[in-house]
Design a protein around this motif. Sequence first.
Motif, PDB file in Angstrom:
ATOM      1  N   ASP A  51       0.698  -1.362   0.117  1.00  0.00           N
ATOM      2  CA  ASP A  51      -0.073   0.042   0.100  1.00  0.00           C
ATOM      3  C   ASP A  51       0.713   1.080  -0.016  1.00  0.00           C
ATOM      4  OD1 ASP A  51      -2.627   1.449   0.424  1.00  0.00           O
ATOM      5  OD2 ASP A  51      -1.841   1.904   2.212  1.00  0.00           O
ATOM      6  N   ALA A  52       2.041   1.246   0.496  1.00  0.00           N
ATOM      7  CA  ALA A  52       2.958   2.434   0.556  1.00  0.00           C
ATOM      8  C   ALA A  52       3.456   2.699  -0.915  1.00  0.00           C
ATOM      9  CB  ALA A  52       4.197   1.970   1.520  1.00  0.00           C
ATOM     10  N   GLY A  53       3.161   1.878  -1.770  1.00  0.00           N
ATOM     11  CA  GLY A  53       3.543   2.212  -3.110  1.00  0.00           C
ATOM     12  C   GLY A  53       4.930   2.028  -3.499  1.00  0.00           C
ATOM     13  N   ALA A  54       5.945   1.503  -2.550  1.00  0.00           N
ATOM     14  CA  ALA A  54       7.201   1.190  -2.816  1.00  0.00           C
ATOM     15  C   ALA A  54       7.533  -0.152  -3.331  1.00  0.00           C
ATOM     16  CB  ALA A  54       8.088   1.426  -1.614  1.00  0.00           C
ATOM     17  N   ILE A  55       6.769  -0.955  -3.189  1.00  0.00           N
ATOM     18  CA  ILE A  55       6.901  -2.244  -3.507  1.00  0.00           C
ATOM     19  C   ILE A  55       5.566  -2.779  -4.509  1.00  0.00           C
ATOM     20  CG2 ILE A  55       6.950  -4.684  -2.650  1.00  0.00           C
ATOM     21  CD1 ILE A  55       9.552  -3.303  -2.015  1.00  0.00           C
ATOM     22  N   ASP A  56       6.102  -3.668  -5.409  1.00  0.00           N
ATOM     23  CA  ASP A  56       5.036  -4.134  -6.620  1.00  0.00           C
ATOM     24  C   ASP A  56       5.412  -5.410  -6.727  1.00  0.00           C
ATOM     25  OD1 ASP A  56       3.146  -4.896  -8.247  1.00  0.00           O
ATOM     26  OD2 ASP A  56       3.301  -2.933  -9.279  1.00  0.00           O
ATOM     27  N   PRO A  57       4.562  -6.503  -6.251  1.00  0.00           N
ATOM     28  CA  PRO A  57       4.916  -7.979  -6.361  1.00  0.00           C
ATOM     29  C   PRO A  57       4.536  -8.451  -7.774  1.00  0.00           C
ATOM     30  CG  PRO A  57       2.935  -7.839  -5.130  1.00  0.00           C
ATOM     31  CD  PRO A  57       3.323  -6.588  -5.332  1.00  0.00           C
ATOM     32  N   HIS A 208      -1.693 -14.416  -3.638  1.00  0.00           N
ATOM     33  CA  HIS A 208      -1.761 -13.063  -4.408  1.00  0.00           C
ATOM     34  C   HIS A 208      -0.827 -12.248  -4.406  1.00  0.00           C
ATOM     35  CE1 HIS A 208      -3.967 -10.156  -6.763  1.00  0.00           C
ATOM     36  NE2 HIS A 208      -3.870  -9.257  -5.848  1.00  0.00           N
ATOM     37  N   PHE A 209      -0.447 -11.953  -2.834  1.00  0.00           N
ATOM     38  CA  PHE A 209       0.382 -10.999  -2.350  1.00  0.00           C
ATOM     39  C   PHE A 209       2.021 -11.553  -2.728  1.00  0.00           C
ATOM     40  CE2 PHE A 209      -3.344  -9.083  -0.331  1.00  0.00           C
ATOM     41  CZ  PHE A 209      -3.502  -8.003  -1.112  1.00  0.00           C
ATOM     42  N   LEU A 210       2.037 -12.639  -2.909  1.00  0.00           N
ATOM     43  CA  LEU A 210       3.412 -13.274  -3.097  1.00  0.00           C
ATOM     44  C   LEU A 210       3.635 -13.244  -4.795  1.00  0.00           C
ATOM     45  CD1 LEU A 210       3.529 -16.613  -1.128  1.00  0.00           C
ATOM     46  CD2 LEU A 210       4.931 -14.624  -0.891  1.00  0.00           C
ATOM     47  N   GLY A 211       2.601 -12.387  -5.419  1.00  0.00           N
ATOM     48  CA  GLY A 211       2.928 -12.437  -6.728  1.00  0.00           C
ATOM     49  C   GLY A 211       2.825 -13.720  -7.613  1.00  0.00           C
ATOM     50  N   TYR A 212       2.115 -14.654  -6.961  1.00  0.00           N
ATOM     51  CA  TYR A 212       1.851 -16.109  -7.422  1.00  0.00           C
ATOM     52  C   TYR A 212       2.971 -16.852  -7.946  1.00  0.00           C
ATOM     53  CZ  TYR A 212      -2.903 -14.315  -7.590  1.00  0.00           C
ATOM     54  OH  TYR A 212      -4.031 -13.719  -7.393  1.00  0.00           O
ATOM     55  N   GLU A 213       4.195 -16.614  -7.134  1.00  0.00           N
ATOM     56  CA  GLU A 213       5.358 -17.263  -7.176  1.00  0.00           C
ATOM     57  C   GLU A 213       5.426 -18.396  -6.323  1.00  0.00           C
ATOM     58  OE1 GLU A 213       7.982 -16.802  -8.985  1.00  0.00           O
ATOM     59  OE2 GLU A 213       7.805 -14.724  -9.905  1.00  0.00           O
ATOM     60  N   GLY A 214       6.056 -19.270  -6.650  1.00  0.00           N
ATOM     61  CA  GLY A 214       5.890 -20.676  -5.936  1.00  0.00           C
ATOM     62  C   GLY A 214       4.654 -21.509  -6.038  1.00  0.00           C
ATOM     63  N   VAL A 215       4.325 -22.298  -5.372  1.00  0.00           N
ATOM     64  CA  VAL A 215       3.241 -23.185  -5.504  1.00  0.00           C
ATOM     65  C   VAL A 215       2.472 -23.197  -4.162  1.00  0.00           C
ATOM     66  CG1 VAL A 215       2.100 -25.563  -5.620  1.00  0.00           C
ATOM     67  CG2 VAL A 215       3.730 -24.729  -7.261  1.00  0.00           C
ATOM     68  N   PHE A 216       1.125 -22.712  -3.937  1.00  0.00           N
ATOM     69  CA  PHE A 216       0.475 -22.578  -2.857  1.00  0.00           C
ATOM     70  C   PHE A 216      -0.454 -23.987  -2.762  1.00  0.00           C
ATOM     71  CE2 PHE A 216       0.891 -18.831  -0.126  1.00  0.00           C
ATOM     72  CZ  PHE A 216       0.294 -19.098   0.993  1.00  0.00           C
ATOM     73  N   ILE A 217      -0.720 -24.656  -1.633  1.00  0.00           N
ATOM     74  CA  ILE A 217      -1.686 -25.551  -1.314  1.00  0.00           C
ATOM     75  C   ILE A 217      -2.597 -25.203  -0.332  1.00  0.00           C
ATOM     76  CG2 ILE A 217      -1.850 -28.305  -0.900  1.00  0.00           C
ATOM     77  CD1 ILE A 217       0.892 -28.673  -2.105  1.00  0.00           C
ATOM     78  N   ALA A 218      -3.718 -25.358  -0.550  1.00  0.00           N
ATOM     79  CA  ALA A 218      -4.729 -25.427   0.617  1.00  0.00           C
ATOM     80  C   ALA A 218      -4.951 -26.607   1.326  1.00  0.00           C
ATOM     81  CB  ALA A 218      -6.025 -24.567   0.197  1.00  0.00           C
ATOM     82  N   TYR A 219      -4.855 -26.740   2.635  1.00  0.00           N
ATOM     83  CA  TYR A 219      -5.052 -28.053   3.365  1.00  0.00           C
ATOM     84  C   TYR A 219      -6.443 -27.880   3.931  1.00  0.00           C
ATOM     85  CZ  TYR A 219      -4.724 -32.575   5.471  1.00  0.00           C
ATOM     86  OH  TYR A 219      -5.071 -33.849   5.917  1.00  0.00           O
ATOM     87  N   SER A 220      -7.506 -28.440   3.143  1.00  0.00           N
ATOM     88  CA  SER A 220      -8.847 -28.254   4.074  1.00  0.00           C
ATOM     89  C   SER A 220      -9.357 -29.467   4.766  1.00  0.00           C
ATOM     90  CB  SER A 220      -9.859 -27.991   2.782  1.00  0.00           C
ATOM     91  OG  SER A 220     -11.098 -27.921   3.303  1.00  0.00           O
ATOM     92  N   TRP A 221      -9.360 -29.216   6.035  1.00  0.00           N
ATOM     93  CA  TRP A 221      -9.432 -30.433   6.783  1.00  0.00           C
ATOM     94  C   TRP A 221     -11.076 -30.496   7.435  1.00  0.00           C
ATOM     95  CZ3 TRP A 221     -10.852 -29.276  12.465  1.00  0.00           C
ATOM     96  CH2 TRP A 221     -10.386 -27.875  12.566  1.00  0.00           C
ATOM     97  N   PRO A 222     -11.747 -31.253   7.736  1.00  0.00           N
ATOM     98  CA  PRO A 222     -13.091 -31.283   8.034  1.00  0.00           C
ATOM     99  C   PRO A 222     -13.565 -30.801   9.270  1.00  0.00           C
ATOM    100  CG  PRO A 222     -12.139 -33.669   8.448  1.00  0.00           C
ATOM    101  CD  PRO A 222     -11.322 -32.923   8.017  1.00  0.00           C
ATOM    102  N   ALA A 447      14.467  -4.314  -8.089  1.00  0.00           N
ATOM    103  CA  ALA A 447      13.475  -4.488  -9.345  1.00  0.00           C
ATOM    104  C   ALA A 447      12.094  -4.481  -8.755  1.00  0.00           C
ATOM    105  CB  ALA A 447      13.814  -6.028  -9.900  1.00  0.00           C
ATOM    106  N   LEU A 448      11.659  -4.659  -7.559  1.00  0.00           N
ATOM    107  CA  LEU A 448      10.375  -4.637  -7.019  1.00  0.00           C
ATOM    108  C   LEU A 448       9.949  -2.962  -6.586  1.00  0.00           C
ATOM    109  CD1 LEU A 448       9.928  -7.619  -4.672  1.00  0.00           C
ATOM    110  CD2 LEU A 448       8.996  -7.383  -6.990  1.00  0.00           C
ATOM    111  N   ALA A 449      10.769  -2.171  -7.061  1.00  0.00           N
ATOM    112  CA  ALA A 449      10.163  -0.917  -6.565  1.00  0.00           C
ATOM    113  C   ALA A 449      10.172   0.166  -7.513  1.00  0.00           C
ATOM    114  CB  ALA A 449      11.617  -0.252  -5.655  1.00  0.00           C
ATOM    115  N   PRO A 450       8.768   0.257  -8.109  1.00  0.00           N
ATOM    116  CA  PRO A 450       8.653   1.243  -9.436  1.00  0.00           C
ATOM    117  C   PRO A 450       8.732   2.461  -8.910  1.00  0.00           C
ATOM    118  CG  PRO A 450       6.618   0.224  -8.495  1.00  0.00           C
ATOM    119  CD  PRO A 450       7.598  -0.498  -7.470  1.00  0.00           C
ATOM    120  N   LEU A 451       9.208   3.378  -9.946  1.00  0.00           N
ATOM    121  CA  LEU A 451       9.233   4.800  -9.575  1.00  0.00           C
ATOM    122  C   LEU A 451       7.842   5.298  -9.342  1.00  0.00           C
ATOM    123  CD1 LEU A 451      11.697   5.965 -12.279  1.00  0.00           C
ATOM    124  CD2 LEU A 451      11.960   5.640  -9.902  1.00  0.00           C
ATOM    125  N   LYS A 452       7.778   5.996  -8.206  1.00  0.00           N
ATOM    126  CA  LYS A 452       6.385   6.832  -7.707  1.00  0.00           C
ATOM    127  C   LYS A 452       5.723   7.723  -8.610  1.00  0.00           C
ATOM    128  CE  LYS A 452       6.753   5.905  -2.690  1.00  0.00           C
ATOM    129  NZ  LYS A 452       6.573   6.471  -1.323  1.00  0.00           N
TER     130      LYS A 452
END
Length: 454
Positions: A51-57, A208-222, A447-452
């Motif tokens: 939200d601060a605007g300095a990082i864009d993943p 989403h806020f990891l920029g969809y890097e790597g692999v996420f797995i949701a473990y849904s227990w009953p 590289a993650l810091a776009p110019l404001k």
Amino acid sequence: MLISTETQSLFHVNWQNIIYVLALLLIFNLPACAKKPVNEIFLMPAPDVYDAGAIDPFTDFDPITAIPYEGMLYATDRKPAEEGDEKNIYLNERGFLLRLGVGKLQLGDNTLTWEEARKISLLKNRSEKYPLKITEVEEIGILAESYSNFIPPPVVPELSDIERPGKEFAAKINEKLAKSKLKDIYIYVHGYKVVFENPLLVATELWHFLGYEGVFIAYSWPSTPKTLAYFSDLETTSLSAYNLRILLEYLARDTDAENIHIIGYSAGTRLVINALNQLALIYRDEHKETFGKYLRIGHVILAGSDFDRQLFGAYIDEGILNVSKDFTIYLSEMDKALSLSKRVFNRDRLGQKWDDGIMTESIAEWLWETDEITFIDVTDAEKSTTGNGHAYFRQSPWVSSDILSTLMYDLTPEERSLQRSREWPIWQFPKDYITKLTTKLVERNPALAPLKEQ
């Protein structure tokens, strides 16, 4: 008829406990009061570093289209719904076997371009709602390792038919890892009283806020979305921990992940802790380096942990800290749900601060010296007390920033600009936390810091 003083006292204690239980159920139910589709949530506030605007993943193109399976991978030991049940995919009942699959995702409004949706999602105080939705669920099949003498596999002509789901699931993971900068797997384990879709959606928020890097797995227990389900859900966690342990061993054996990180929340931390303790006992003669080489379990993050603190101490003696790279345990003195849980069980909860902030000298001395376990006090973090103060890992943009910077950049608490208390070995959030963290992240990856101005 006269009632003795002892009997009167007994009745008083019983009624008091009943009141605590009812209050506990009310507190845990507060976030779930609003009626909404079970396959949809609105995106959590953006971590303050974004939200601060300095990082864009994010990249400049829709990242969902770059995911080979275009969704969120899941593992569940819920019972599948009967054919013809259009309302449910999996039931809120034990299914015993571990089923693997993928939930198809829809992010934002279909009328938005990716650039518009991206800008909205990065705002902490957004005026427009950003919905996340599961549009379709595709089960790949049952992981062969979850069959047992009590639930034997079906008779099939070829052994490969039983092994197919595990191979196909691992292939999807490896394909995504091959395209990612981060070669890690992240597993999210949810808390009490939610339906099947919830962990897929929350995992999507974090991813989403990891920029969809790597692999996420949701473990849904009953878990069971009913008012009186708290105690039955806690018992179910013991059974589901067995399947989570099987999943971890399978992922370590059959995928190319460099690290397997775990994020556990609330009652879900019971699954995480018990599964890891099972591994510690099974391989109790192995050294930490051996665990790291073969199981590759990295960061274990526990938020709002509804677990017996003294029992966790016993697990430390049994070697649980050898299983993973480290443990990060978030604490709060304003978590109303854990406060009531402590009163019901008359046991300190792992996610609470020590009474009056005081721990024994022997524990403090040990914590000052180790880097295998980190306690972080969220009490002063922005919006950590929202609602009942229990879901701060999503609701506090400071806590979410801290979690994501740990997972994405492997930063230590000091590198994340947290400060250690002078009195006790507990890390805290300073007032200028986000400013310092943002500076460190930009230094780590310019590289993650776009110019404001752009």
